[in-house]
Design a protein around this motif. Structure first.
Motif, PDB file in Angstrom:
ATOM      1  N   LYS A 189      34.285 -30.952  32.947  1.00 41.86           N
ATOM      2  CA  LYS A 189      34.433 -32.053  33.902  1.00 41.86           C
ATOM      3  C   LYS A 189      35.747 -32.772  33.627  1.00 41.86           C
ATOM      4  N   LEU A 190      36.248 -33.460  34.662  1.00 39.18           N
ATOM      5  CA  LEU A 190      37.454 -34.259  34.458  1.00 39.18           C
ATOM      6  C   LEU A 190      37.177 -35.416  33.506  1.00 39.18           C
ATOM      7  N   SER A 191      36.059 -36.113  33.718  1.00 41.38           N
ATOM      8  CA  SER A 191      35.640 -37.183  32.818  1.00 41.38           C
ATOM      9  C   SER A 191      34.405 -36.697  32.069  1.00 41.38           C
ATOM     10  N   GLU A 192      34.595 -36.360  30.798  1.00 37.69           N
ATOM     11  CA  GLU A 192      33.510 -35.792  30.014  1.00 37.69           C
ATOM     12  C   GLU A 192      32.427 -36.828  29.722  1.00 37.69           C
ATOM     13  N   ASP A 193      31.244 -36.330  29.412  1.00 33.75           N
ATOM     14  CA  ASP A 193      30.130 -37.196  29.054  1.00 33.75           C
ATOM     15  C   ASP A 193      30.359 -37.804  27.669  1.00 33.75           C
ATOM     16  N   VAL A 194      29.479 -38.726  27.299  1.00 31.16           N
ATOM     17  CA  VAL A 194      29.567 -39.349  25.976  1.00 31.16           C
ATOM     18  C   VAL A 194      29.328 -38.284  24.909  1.00 31.16           C
ATOM     19  N   LYS A 195      30.138 -38.318  23.860  1.00 35.73           N
ATOM     20  CA  LYS A 195      29.992 -37.327  22.789  1.00 35.73           C
ATOM     21  C   LYS A 195      28.691 -37.558  22.032  1.00 35.73           C
ATOM     22  N   THR A 196      27.933 -36.487  21.894  1.00 35.92           N
ATOM     23  CA  THR A 196      26.646 -36.541  21.215  1.00 35.92           C
ATOM     24  C   THR A 196      26.785 -35.952  19.817  1.00 35.92           C
ATOM     25  N   ALA A 197      26.080 -36.530  18.865  1.00 34.46           N
ATOM     26  CA  ALA A 197      26.137 -36.073  17.478  1.00 34.46           C
ATOM     27  C   ALA A 197      24.798 -35.484  17.071  1.00 34.46           C
ATOM     28  N   MET A 198      24.858 -34.398  16.318  1.00 33.62           N
ATOM     29  CA  MET A 198      23.633 -33.837  15.730  1.00 33.62           C
ATOM     30  C   MET A 198      23.638 -34.171  14.241  1.00 33.62           C
ATOM     31  N   ILE A 199      22.515 -34.711  13.777  1.00 38.50           N
ATOM     32  CA  ILE A 199      22.372 -35.180  12.406  1.00 38.50           C
ATOM     33  C   ILE A 199      21.316 -34.311  11.737  1.00 38.50           C
ATOM     34  N   GLN A 238      44.944 -33.163  28.084  1.00 39.24           N
ATOM     35  CA  GLN A 238      44.206 -33.740  29.200  1.00 39.24           C
ATOM     36  C   GLN A 238      44.565 -32.988  30.482  1.00 39.24           C
ATOM     37  N   PRO A 239      43.614 -32.890  31.415  1.00 40.77           N
ATOM     38  CA  PRO A 239      43.955 -32.265  32.705  1.00 40.77           C
ATOM     39  C   PRO A 239      44.975 -33.088  33.475  1.00 40.77           C
ATOM     40  N   LYS A 240      45.740 -32.412  34.316  1.00 43.58           N
ATOM     41  CA  LYS A 240      46.799 -33.100  35.052  1.00 43.58           C
ATOM     42  C   LYS A 240      46.256 -34.177  35.987  1.00 43.58           C
ATOM     43  N   ALA A 241      45.026 -33.983  36.462  1.00 50.20           N
ATOM     44  CA  ALA A 241      44.456 -34.963  37.392  1.00 50.20           C
ATOM     45  C   ALA A 241      44.208 -36.317  36.730  1.00 50.20           C
ATOM     46  N   LEU A 242      44.030 -36.320  35.392  1.00 48.63           N
ATOM     47  CA  LEU A 242      43.764 -37.581  34.697  1.00 48.63           C
ATOM     48  C   LEU A 242      45.032 -38.259  34.213  1.00 48.63           C
ATOM     49  N   LYS A 243      46.142 -37.547  34.189  1.00 46.12           N
ATOM     50  CA  LYS A 243      47.382 -38.149  33.713  1.00 46.12           C
ATOM     51  C   LYS A 243      47.924 -39.126  34.754  1.00 46.12           C
ATOM     52  N   PRO A 244      48.263 -40.332  34.350  1.00 42.73           N
ATOM     53  CA  PRO A 244      48.786 -41.300  35.333  1.00 42.73           C
ATOM     54  C   PRO A 244      50.148 -40.883  35.855  1.00 42.73           C
ATOM     55  N   LYS A 245      50.324 -41.030  37.164  1.00 41.90           N
ATOM     56  CA  LYS A 245      51.593 -40.663  37.771  1.00 41.90           C
ATOM     57  C   LYS A 245      52.628 -41.752  37.473  1.00 41.90           C
ATOM     58  N   LYS A 246      53.783 -41.298  37.051  1.00 43.99           N
ATOM     59  CA  LYS A 246      54.841 -42.239  36.698  1.00 43.99           C
ATOM     60  C   LYS A 246      55.533 -42.743  37.958  1.00 43.99           C
ATOM     61  N   LYS A 247      55.611 -44.059  38.095  1.00 42.60           N
ATOM     62  CA  LYS A 247      56.269 -44.667  39.249  1.00 42.60           C
ATOM     63  C   LYS A 247      57.713 -44.985  38.903  1.00 42.60           C
ATOM     64  N   LYS A 248      58.605 -44.643  39.810  1.00 38.30           N
ATOM     65  CA  LYS A 248      60.029 -44.844  39.566  1.00 38.30           C
ATOM     66  C   LYS A 248      60.376 -46.337  39.627  1.00 38.30           C
ATOM     67  N   ASN A 249      61.359 -46.694  38.790  1.00 38.43           N
ATOM     68  CA  ASN A 249      61.967 -48.034  38.796  1.00 38.43           C
ATOM     69  C   ASN A 249      60.964 -49.146  38.485  1.00 38.43           C
ATOM     70  N   ILE A 250      59.874 -48.799  37.771  1.00 35.70           N
ATOM     71  CA  ILE A 250      58.884 -49.796  37.369  1.00 35.70           C
ATOM     72  C   ILE A 250      58.678 -49.674  35.861  1.00 35.70           C
ATOM     73  N   SER A 251      58.754 -50.785  35.162  1.00 37.57           N
ATOM     74  CA  SER A 251      58.593 -50.787  33.714  1.00 37.57           C
ATOM     75  C   SER A 251      57.741 -51.991  33.299  1.00 37.57           C
ATOM     76  N   HIS A 252      57.264 -51.939  32.059  1.00 39.72           N
ATOM     77  CA  HIS A 252      56.443 -53.016  31.503  1.00 39.72           C
ATOM     78  C   HIS A 252      56.993 -53.395  30.130  1.00 39.72           C
ATOM     79  N   ASP A 253      56.916 -54.658  29.798  1.00 43.61           N
ATOM     80  CA  ASP A 253      57.349 -55.097  28.483  1.00 43.61           C
ATOM     81  C   ASP A 253      56.170 -55.096  27.514  1.00 43.61           C
ATOM     82  N   ALA A 254      56.387 -55.597  26.314  1.00 48.35           N
ATOM     83  CA  ALA A 254      55.348 -55.570  25.279  1.00 48.35           C
ATOM     84  C   ALA A 254      54.142 -56.416  25.633  1.00 48.35           C
TER      85      ALA A 254
END
Length: 308
Positions: free
Chosen positions: A25-35, A242-258
């Motif tokens: 799946k693109l968004s996987e289920d919650v990881k389950t642990a076996m103990i 990660q699959p390409k569908a989940l990677k955020p598309k980079k927008k041109k000429n837009i940046s963010h500071d700290a």
């Protein structure tokens, strides 16, 4: 279900739903642990596995029967149980004379062991030994890591990543303040790992922001690192893809500071300021008589004064 040319085709609707739940799946289920516990265990390890299972519920499967296996020598049985229960995390407890009170934390990638870290329990305080109110089942914990080793040493870095994977819980978009009530604190100091579990208490502070107090609820562990089985850098990098569908598309000429402030860059052609249309105001206009007087004064010849 029938298998033709490596493709499993379901015969019933139930089998079809089962295959769809196991499909990528693109968004996987919650990881389950076996103990699970090994062939020989002590009372300390048995209780420790139960306490960690209570922290991990409902995303965990607890095996009550003994499993005679050695993960560092042969991991085929772990991979079999992982495929059977669709678990990508495991916790294995064992006890022997050479390595007493042993816990092995591990995770799998594509139903194959990715990395394992063996921790020895030197001191353990159970949930039942601390008589306080506990957090509700399924509470998402806040993870705190203290110590330089988690940032410098390679084994401690992998251990930190493994513990985050094991205890992080489901991914949520928003959390209410009252829901932040469970803290898991890990400290790396003098070659040991100290794990403590706290409950957040919101007290009255006389202002809008409440005063926060931490109350230990257990379980409490003092670990020491023993054996490790770490994945290669290439395999570790492949497991983070990660699959390409989940990677955020980079927008041109837009940046963010700290601080997260958004900045935009606008490209414009060079302007001719001589053709710039300015605002005209009636108060700045000159009267016709003043304009004529200024022109005549400007055209009058200048006569030099001669003193006798």
């Amino acid at each position: 279900m029938t298998q033709l040319d490596g493709v499993i085709k379901p015969k019933t609707k139930r089998a079809k739903r089962f295959l769809e739940s196991r499909a990528p799946k693109l968004s996987e289920d919650v990881k389950t642990a076996m103990i699970m516990k090994g062939g020989n265990t002590s009372q300390t390890i048995t209780q420790a596995l139960k306490d960690i299972y209570s922290l991990k519920k409902p995303s965990a499967v607890l095996y009550k029967k003994k499993n005679i296996t050695r993960p560092f020598e042969d991991s085929t049985s772990l991979e079999f149980f992982s495929k059977k229960t669709d678990c990508s995390l495991f916790l294995f407890g064992s006890h022997n004379k050479k390595r007493p009170n042993n816990l092995i934390f591990g995770r799998l990638f594509d139903f194959h062991v990715l990395d394992m870290i063996e921790l020895g329990v030197e001191k353990f305080v159970s949930l039942s030994d601390i008589k306080t109110s506990k957090c509700p089942e399924g509470t998402k914990p806040m993870l705190v890591f203290a110590g330089e080793a988690f940032d410098t040493d390679n084994e401690h870095k992998r251990l930190k990543s493994l513990l985050i994977d094991f205890f992080r819980g489901p991914t949520v978009s928003a959390v209410r303040l009252a829901g932040l009530e469970h803290v898991l604190h890990f400290t790396a100091l003098d070659g040991k790992i100290y794990m403590r579990s706290y409950k957040c208490l919101l007290k009255k502070s006389g202002c809008r922001t409440p005063r926060i107090e931490l109350e230990e609820i257990g379980p409490s562990f003092d670990f020491v690192i023993r054996r490790t089985h770490l994945a290669s850098d290439d395999l570790y990098k492949l497991s983070h893809r990660q699959p390409k569908a989940l990677k955020p598309k980079k927008k041109k000429n837009i940046s963010h500071d700290a601080f997260g402030t958004k900045f935009g860059r606008v490209h414009m052609q060079k302007q001719d300021l001589s053709k710039l249309q300015t605002r005209k105001m009636k108060g700045l206009r000159k009267r016709r008589g003043e304009v004529v007087a200024e022109e005549q004064a400007g055209q009058a010849p200048k006569v030099a004064k001669v003193e006798s």
